[in-house]
Design a protein around this motif. Structure first.
Motif, PDB file in Angstrom:
ATOM      1  N   THR A 161       0.741   2.425   0.931  1.00  0.00           N
ATOM      2  CA  THR A 161       0.221   3.593   1.820  1.00  0.00           C
ATOM      3  C   THR A 161      -1.372   3.990   1.370  1.00  0.00           C
ATOM      4  O   THR A 161      -1.637   3.819   0.289  1.00  0.00           O
ATOM      5  N   TRP A 163      -4.681   7.163   1.763  1.00  0.00           N
ATOM      6  CA  TRP A 163      -4.856   8.275   0.972  1.00  0.00           C
ATOM      7  C   TRP A 163      -4.532   9.662   1.977  1.00  0.00           C
ATOM      8  O   TRP A 163      -4.754  10.642   1.601  1.00  0.00           O
ATOM      9  N   LYS A 187       3.975   2.073  -3.646  1.00  0.00           N
ATOM     10  CA  LYS A 187       2.691   1.871  -4.076  1.00  0.00           C
ATOM     11  C   LYS A 187       1.671   2.786  -3.348  1.00  0.00           C
ATOM     12  O   LYS A 187       1.176   2.416  -2.314  1.00  0.00           O
ATOM     13  N   GLU A 190      -4.673   4.571  -4.514  1.00  0.00           N
ATOM     14  CA  GLU A 190      -5.154   4.658  -5.885  1.00  0.00           C
ATOM     15  C   GLU A 190      -5.790   6.457  -5.923  1.00  0.00           C
ATOM     16  O   GLU A 190      -6.265   7.020  -6.608  1.00  0.00           O
ATOM     17  N   GLY A 239      -2.491   1.474   6.856  1.00  0.00           N
ATOM     18  CA  GLY A 239      -4.189   1.366   5.997  1.00  0.00           C
ATOM     19  C   GLY A 239      -4.856   0.664   6.810  1.00  0.00           C
ATOM     20  O   GLY A 239      -4.909   0.743   8.038  1.00  0.00           O
ATOM     21  N   SER A 240      -6.072  -0.121   6.389  1.00  0.00           N
ATOM     22  CA  SER A 240      -7.241  -0.396   6.982  1.00  0.00           C
ATOM     23  C   SER A 240      -6.894  -1.710   7.393  1.00  0.00           C
ATOM     24  O   SER A 240      -5.836  -2.574   7.118  1.00  0.00           O
ATOM     25  N   LEU A 261      -2.577   0.295  11.381  1.00  0.00           N
ATOM     26  CA  LEU A 261      -3.728   0.080  10.988  1.00  0.00           C
ATOM     27  C   LEU A 261      -4.893   1.013  11.389  1.00  0.00           C
ATOM     28  O   LEU A 261      -4.560   2.173  11.882  1.00  0.00           O
ATOM     29  N   GLU A 392     -14.810   1.163  12.926  1.00  0.00           N
ATOM     30  CA  GLU A 392     -14.215   2.563  12.472  1.00  0.00           C
ATOM     31  C   GLU A 392     -14.880   3.102  11.177  1.00  0.00           C
ATOM     32  O   GLU A 392     -15.125   2.228  10.264  1.00  0.00           O
TER      33      GLU A 392
END
Ligand code: NAD
Length: 496
Positions: A161, A163, A187, A190, A239-240, A261, A392
């Motif tokens: 995932t 943030w 996960k 970070e 995510g990206s 995404l 983006e």
């Protein structure tokens, strides 16, 4: 590996010590590496001390879950639903403390964080209901024979995932995966490990067995090891686009993969639009969450007849933003999530300048309270094919593109490789229906901000914004991702 004492939920000062969860034990990493995470609004303040895990931690976590999830899979659906409902209650009872932790960890305003901590229990309750609704089908075959389908858990699900919604997005992966009886190795990003950990704590406390759920903190190395592990049966990733496409290339065809995404979302403001409403919706979509929503508004496609009126109103709202630490009352826009996001914002201001766009708002390296703050940036004269209109940025940066016909408007709207969210502001039902049919986006919003999605409706992008195979959130299509189907043929030994 050392056992880590848990900091109680709602720790709102000092440094929280984050831990992995493997085999039901809270531990550090076998690497013995750790890293620190700063408060984005006050970067001198260390808020988290986090295990920097590696491939060996992932292998250990996957081994435990692949051996340990079967008891959870065999738990009756009613009991799995009860566990999710209990977890929802625990999170709801902690919503206010979690919101404060979310502001310190990620940088949202308290109002934005409260919205997230309010919605996460609602997600879990919805998935509890889905556990009870999982059903197969029967098919007519004649005589006493039967053909039927069995829905079963897929097995070990890897959940990776981002943030920007560190509690809500994980709940939309762990919730349905566990509702269907899978094991999960999770996960979190970070940058925001704490809120993911709070979700796991609530699920364990509610009754998810330690063997069915593992949590591994760390950087990209952890994600790469997870998707490379052949004991993983499904990968769900948000995510990206760049990372999602790397994951897609890394997994074999038999490992089902769900990727949600990036986006380059636009609002079309048509000639008949209520310009005050349009400006409100655009400001909310572009500057809300400091521009860090996947569905955030980053382009405004506007009919030339209303360009100036709209620009004045959007500028008024950009100037009204109160930027600062999200815990301070009255602040409406928090910092960006890290230095890389702040630097990316400034780099794209330079790109825009080099491409001939005009910055209408003030800029400069500007940091009201020692955090990663930026001002909203509104740019005009942006060419549809320019990098600013195509890529983006994920910050409060808004590109205005003026058009003179419907055909040109839709060409510009649809002229990026992304297809996540698209908005229209218009008072005409005909225009709305035409827009809904022609917009190349998985989420189409008429007279609403591009951000914000319903809990009970499918959510996902088109084009390079998603694998498009399964939508996140909401109902049957999502539960299909977390279940596999067998077709069973049954006949009596002695046909009648
Ligand atoms: P990211 O892709 O950099 O990271 C996402 C996660 O992937 C992190 O946990 C990261 O550690 C991990 N990761 C990084 N490299 C990896 C690799 N090679 N293999 C496996 N895992 C890897 O994204 P981010 O910066 O955390 O989040 C912002 C992005 O997420 C934006 O592009 C945004 O549009 C997107 N997003 C999309 C949605 C959606 O629903 N479509 C929702 C929220 C965010």
């Amino acid at each position: 590996m050392t056992t880590i004492e848990q900091s109680p939920a709602g720790t709102t000062t000092g440094t929280v010590h984050i831990a992995n969860l493997i085999g039901g034990e809270w531990t550090g990493s076998v690497t013995d590496r750790r890293y620190l995470r700063e408060n984005p609004a006050a970067v001198d303040e260390v808020v988290l001390d986090v295990p920097d895990s590696g491939a060996d931690d992932v292998a250990d976590a996957v081994a435990h879950v692949s051996a340990g999830y079967h008891a959870w899979a065999a738990t009756p659906a009613e009991d799995r639903a009860d566990v999710l409902l209990r977890a929802a209650d625990l999170l709801a009872s902690r919503a206010e403390q979690l919101a404060v932790e979310l502001v310190r960890e990620e940088g949202k305003t308290l109002a934005e964080a409260r919205n997230e901590t309010r919605r996460t229990p609602q997600n879990l309750r919805a998935f509890a209901g889905e556990a009870l609704r999982l059903a197969g089908e029967t098919f007519p075959t004649g005589g006493t024979s039967m053909v039927l389908t069995r829905r079963e858990p897929v097995g070990v699900v890897a959940a990776i995932t981002p943030w920007n919604f560190p509690l809500n997005i994980p709940s939309r992966k762990l919730g349905p995966a566990l509702a269907a009886g899978n094991g999960v190795v999770f996960k979190p990003s970070e940058l925001t490990p704490l809120l993911g950990q709070r979700l796991v704590e609530a699920l364990l406390e509610a009754g998810v067995p330690g063997g069915a759920l593992a949590l591994v903190h760390g950087h990209a190395e952890v994600g790469r090891a997870l998707v490379a592990d052949r004991r993983v049966d499904a990968v769900t990733f948000t995510g990206s686009t760049a990372v999602g496409e790397a994951i897609h290339a890394a997994v074999p065809p038999w490992v089902r993969t769900q990727l949600e995404l990036g986006g380059k979302n636009a609002v079309l403001v048509w000639s008949d639009a209520d310009l005050d409403l349009a400006a409100d919706l655009i400001a909310k979509g572009a500057f809300g969450l400091t521009g860090q929503a996947c569905t955030g508004t980053s382009r405004v496609v506007v009919h030339e007849s209303v360009l100036n009126g709209l620009l004045d109103r959007v500028m008024e709202r950009a100037r009204a933003a109160v930027i600062g630490n999200g815990l301070v009352s009255g602040v409406t826009m928090g910092p960006l999530a890290n230095a890389a996001q702040r630097d990316k914002h400034h780099a794209y201001l330079q790109v825009a300048h080099d491409e001939g766009a005009r910055l209408e708002t003030p800029t400069g390296d500007w940091s009201p309270a020692g955090g990663w703050f930026v001002r909203p940036a509104v740019l005009t004269g942006v060419a549809p094919g320019s990098r600013l209109a195509q890529e983006e940025v994920f910050s409060p940066m808004l590109a205005f593109l003026s058009v003179s016909s419907w055909e040109e408007a839709m060409t510009v709207m649809n002229g990026t490789s992304y297809g996540l969210s698209a908005g229209l502001v218009s008072g005409s039902l005909d225009t709305a229906l035409r827009f809904a049919a022609e917009a190349e986006a998985g989420v189409v919003k008429v007279n609403q901000a591009t951000t914000g999605v319903a809990i009970n409706a499918p959510f996902g992008g088109l084009k390079r914004s998603s694998t498009q195979t399964f939508k996140e959130q909401g109902g049957a299509s999502m539960m299909q991702f977390y279940t596999r189907e067998k077709t069973v043929y049954l006949s009596p030994e002695e046909p009648a």
